[in-house]
Write a protein that holds these residues in place. Structure first.
Motif, PDB file in Angstrom:
ATOM      1  N   ARG A 161       3.442  11.183 -53.194  1.00  0.00           N
ATOM      2  CA  ARG A 161       3.580  11.084 -54.727  1.00  0.00           C
ATOM      3  C   ARG A 161       3.168  11.592 -55.698  1.00  0.00           C
TER       4      ARG A 161
ATOM      5  N   GLU B 173       1.968   7.728 -48.562  1.00  0.00           N
ATOM      6  CA  GLU B 173       3.576   8.099 -49.516  1.00  0.00           C
ATOM      7  C   GLU B 173       2.818   7.885 -50.573  1.00  0.00           C
ATOM      8  N   TRP B 174       2.004   7.445 -51.122  1.00  0.00           N
ATOM      9  CA  TRP B 174       1.732   7.005 -52.438  1.00  0.00           C
ATOM     10  C   TRP B 174       0.837   8.146 -53.005  1.00  0.00           C
TER      11      TRP B 174
END
Length: 899
Positions: free
Chosen positions: A299, A295-296
């Motif tokens: 993003r 997810e990091w």
């Protein structure tokens, strides 16, 4: 009943026999303590009757009823499960001695040395010898085989008692005499195995009689253990007889042996469930860490891929600062998380292999390879981002410089053009005198000269505006509007000039004289004035340089300009001389002239004022060049400062990478020694971090100074960052490999010598030190370890089977970890599904199903709930309500990672 199997391999009893000789040799020279003798009579008699009643008989007086040897032989047959020699039925003394000798010989055949105990003494009814003989029998057949944690006999029985009574308040079993006087020890043994028989919470330590009688009555009524002791004798004796207590306690041990089997089975199940629970937790941790990291990355990549430039230097500088924070603060923890994720994955797979579980398969898109691919995409997006930022800053700096230059030139031009249109539109020539017309014509010629001199500036303004457009300057509309206004005005001035020139020429015949001196002044003053304006403009012009060489070039040009000042001063003096000559002529010939020079607006005062301004700007330019030269020297110092450190750190990182590679291939000491060495090595590497941070600080100073190149080193900060991250990851992975080897060694029972032999063989054939073996190298390695894989069809098939284990992905290479896993499976055993199933069967009392209450009784609460949540209902023909299928559950433990 004792089985005959317990009598096999009698050598195992030698040590216990010695113990019995040393600890329990009967004192033949002294009488027994009367209280002890009374306790032994009652206890031994009850113990013998507990076995003789199985044969339908009993004894009343222990020394009388064994004198003929018949009941003694019967007792031995009952407790051993074997047949003794046929007894003599005669009533004579010789017949009795023969029978007793047969019993004693049988005892001796079981590895027991009867010291000073003869048949005659038994036949004669010697109480002390009879009790000693019975104690020998009890030791051999009731106590000697008790073993807890590799202890035996008395110690084993004592340890068993301590283990069972440990949770109970006021119970502290240290021996077989006074530790049992308060009766709580006996009650605790019963309550531990049959809690429904005794309300232990109501017992008091200061009421031993009640405690002892409660235990003796309950044991006799519900456990089929005869009452071998009297509460009064135990309470009334300072030190109860040890042999009597041991005999009675051994009956509890044998009565609860079935519970012991259940406890053993429960321990095995707990062990297997604990492994499964731990593995499931590791899987959940991996999934969460992988999700968070992905997810990091998801993003972060769009942010790095956004190459939309900002309009101002300040905004772009903020973007650069954000990127520095990302590299310095946000990314390093994620690098560590990625490394930890790989380590956790490898550790989990090792634990699953060691416990015969299937390999862990993460959720779709969360494999280690998926993480690596996403990380590669992140670094791909990151690549070139910093360079783009610096180029944009450089472009904006250039744009700001051009825009400022445009504004300066435009302002100078606009100031020059102010009032020119009104002047050109005057019709003063219509009413002027001849001399005035001639003056107007000359004045107009001077203006045309001045106009032509300004043509270059207009072209420069237009060129700068064009360059700003090409470089996509954010305020281009404003620049274009101002440039268009200047160009339109310039065209208008040209047209007006032409129109006035034509009008003056029509009246040129009226002009007969003109003051040549005014004209000469105007002609020489105009270019000189223009030169001074240009000089002032150049002296106030901003400049951008990036090297010492560039600033030195500007300084040289400035020195050349200063060298022209003496000649310029001569020109100024000459121009002023013309004006002085005009004044002299006017004064000499009384010329009637009013006003200023009709041919130009430039006057001596203005020339002097501008000259003074030029002289004033020269030292200011000197100071600006000196300051810039100092700044470039400081930039050069920053370059060298960074290069000096980078040229040390870069090779140091490379050297450490090579050393770690050598350490992982060499064998020095045990795996623990290697692990200690590597952790010390890791500590020394981590301690080097301040030098990296210092280099980061120097790099930031270089960026803040807008230094874009460094000829003193081949290392950039990006090189150092990548090398440092690889170094930390490599040492962490190497430590994890050693930890997995230790885990494999301990779990599989591999000795250090075996592990060293495996490593030596592997390294011998890993000639390129790559950490892997090719198929042929691996085959040679196996042959060196004694594997029969000769070049025939059977050997080739066996080698193919082994390769499918160590190289399931058919990569053609074998890693050391895969090699160790294979060798550990060849040399060790682990729990199997059948073993776990058999353990559940014990807990279930041989039923094909198990109940929830049985799980809660035998297993710890969390593991009992774990089983119940995963066991399917049992549907066999003998099923009852609430029955659970432990068979399919046991199989699933070894067949699926997710139950």
């Amino acid at each position: 009943m004792y089985s005959t199997a317990r009598l096999d391999n009698m050598d195992q009893y030698d040590d216990d026999t010695v113990y019995m000789q040393q600890e329990d040799d009967w004192d033949r020279d002294m009488l027994l303590d009367p209280a002890w003798e009374k306790q032994q009579r009652k206890t031994f008699t009850a113990w013998c009757n507990s076995h003789l009643r199985k044969a339908g008989t009993q004894i009343e007086n222990i020394e009388e009823d064994f004198r003929d040897g018949l009941k003694l032989m019967l007792l031995l047959e009952v407790i051993s499960g074997e047949r003794l020699a046929k007894p003599e039925r005669g009533k004579m003394r010789v017949h009795k001695i023969s029978n007793v000798n047969k019993a004693l010989n049988f005892i001796a055949s079981k590895g027991v040395k009867l010291v000073s105990i003869g048949a005659e003494e038994i036949v004669d009814g010697n109480a002390k010898m009879t009790l000693g003989m019975i104690w020998t029998i009890i030791l051999r057949f009731a106590i000697q085989d008790i073993s807890v944690e590799e202890t035996s006999a008395k110690e084993g029985l004592l340890l068993w008692c301590q283990r069972k009574t440990a949770p109970y308040k006021n119970v502290n079993i240290q021996n077989f005499h006074i530790s049992w006087k308060d009766g709580l020890g006996f009650c605790a043994l019963i309550h531990r195995h049959r809690p429904e028989l005794i309300d232990y919470g109501k017992l008091r330590k200061d009421d031993p009689m009640t405690n002892l009688n409660t235990a003796f009555d309950v044991a006799e009524k519900y456990l089929d253990i005869p009452k071998m002791l009297d509460a009064e004798d135990i309470v009334g004796t300072a030190r109860p007889d040890e042999k009597a207590i041991m005999t009675y306690v051994s009956s509890f041990y044998h009565a609860f042996s079935g519970a012991q089997k259940a406890e053993t089975a429960a321990n095995r199940i707990c062990k297997v469930l604990a492994v499964n629970q731990e593995n499931e937790q590791l899987m959940e941790d991996y999934e969460k860490l992988a999700s968070d990291l992905l997810e990091w990355i998801r993003r972060t990549i769009p942010w790095l891929e956004n190459r939309m430039p900002e309009n101002t230097m300040q905004a772009m500088q903020q973007k650069l600062e954000d990127f520095r924070d990302y590299r310095r603060l946000h990314k390093p923890p994620k690098v560590q998380e990625k490394c930890q994720l790989e380590i956790n994955f490898n550790t989990l797979q090792t634990k699953l292999r060691l416990s015969n579980r299937p390999a862990f398969m993460p959720s779709e898109g969360k494999m280690v390879s998926d993480i690596n691919n996403a990380w590669g995409n992140l670094e791909g997006a990151e690549k070139g981002y910093e360079e783009w930022l610096l180029n944009e800053i450089r472009r904006l700096e250039r744009l700001d410089h051009l825009a400022e230059k445009f504004r300066q030139k435009a302002a100078i031009h606009e100031a020059w053009t102010e009032g020119k249109e009104e002047m050109l539109q005057k019709r003063d020539y219509e009413t002027a005198t001849l001399s005035e017309i001639k003056a107007l014509l000359k004045k107009h010629e001077a203006f045309e000269s001045d106009l032509a001199a300004h043509q270059d500036r207009v072209e420069q303004i237009a060129a700068i505006a064009q360059e700003l457009n090409e470089l996509d300057y954010y305020d281009s509309p404003s620049v274009n509007a101002r440039c268009q206004q200047i160009c339109d005005q310039w065209d208008s001035l040209g047209a007006l000039t032409q129109k006035r020139s034509e009008a003056l020429q029509r009246t040129e015949k009226l002009l007969e004289t003109i003051d040549q001196l005014y004209l000469e002044f105007a002609k020489r003053a105009a270019p000189f004035n223009n030169w001074m304006e240009g000089a002032m403009e150049d002296l106030q012009d901003t400049f951008i340089v990036h090297t010492i060489e560039e600033i030195q070039g500007l300084s040289t040009a400035h020195e050349q300009f200063k060298a022209t000042l003496p000649e310029a001063d001569k020109e100024r003096q000459a121009i002023l001389g013309i004006h002085n000559e005009i004044a002299k002529i006017v004064q000499t010939y009384h010329v009637n002239i009013t006003g200023t020079n009709p041919y130009t607006t430039i006057n001596p005062q203005e020339v002097n004022a501008k000259w003074d301004k030029v002289r004033q700007l020269v030292p200011q330019r000197d100071q600006a060049l000196i300051e810039e030269h100092a700044r470039q020297q400081n930039n050069e110092r920053l370059r060298r400062q960074f290069a000096n450190q980078a040229n040390v750190i870069g090779p140091w990182i490379q050297t450490k990478m090579e050393e770690i590679g050598r350490i992982s291939m060499e064998m020095h000491g045990t795996l623990e020694d290697q692990l200690t060495h590597l952790r010390q090595y890791e500590k020394s590497i981590v301690n080097y971090k301040p030098k990296i941070d210092q280099l980061e600080g120097d790099h930031q100073l270089i960026q803040e100074a807008l230094i874009f190149d460094n000829k003193h080193t081949k290392y950039t900060m990006e090189h150092i960052r990548v090398g440092w991250e690889q170094l930390l990851t490599t040492i962490a992975r190497t430590i994890n490999e050693i930890e997995n080897q230790i885990l494999t060694r301990d779990a599989k029972g591999i000795s250090q010598d075996q592990l060293n032999e495996f490593r030596a063989s592997f390294n011998h054939f890993d000639r390129d030190r790559s950490g892997t073996l090719g198929a042929e190298e691996f085959k040679a390695c196996l042959i060196s370890l004694g594997f029969d894989i000769a070049n025939d069809s059977q050997g080739e098939n066996e080698f193919s089977r082994i390769m499918s284990i160590v190289d399931p992905n058919r990569m053609g290479i074998v890693t050391f970890q895969a090699f160790i896993d294979f060798m550990s499976r060849e040399t060790a055993d682990t729990d199997t599904a059948d073993q776990v199933m058999a353990s559940f069967k014990v807990l279930a009392g041989d039923k094909n199903y198990i109940l929830a209450d049985e799980l809660r009784r035998e297993l710890p609460p969390d593991q009992a709930e774990y089983c119940m949540a995963r066991m399917a209902p049992y549907t066999g023909p003998d099923a009852v309500p609430g029955a659970l299928d432990y068979m399919s559950f046991s199989t699933a433990l070894y067949g699926e990672s997710d139950l």
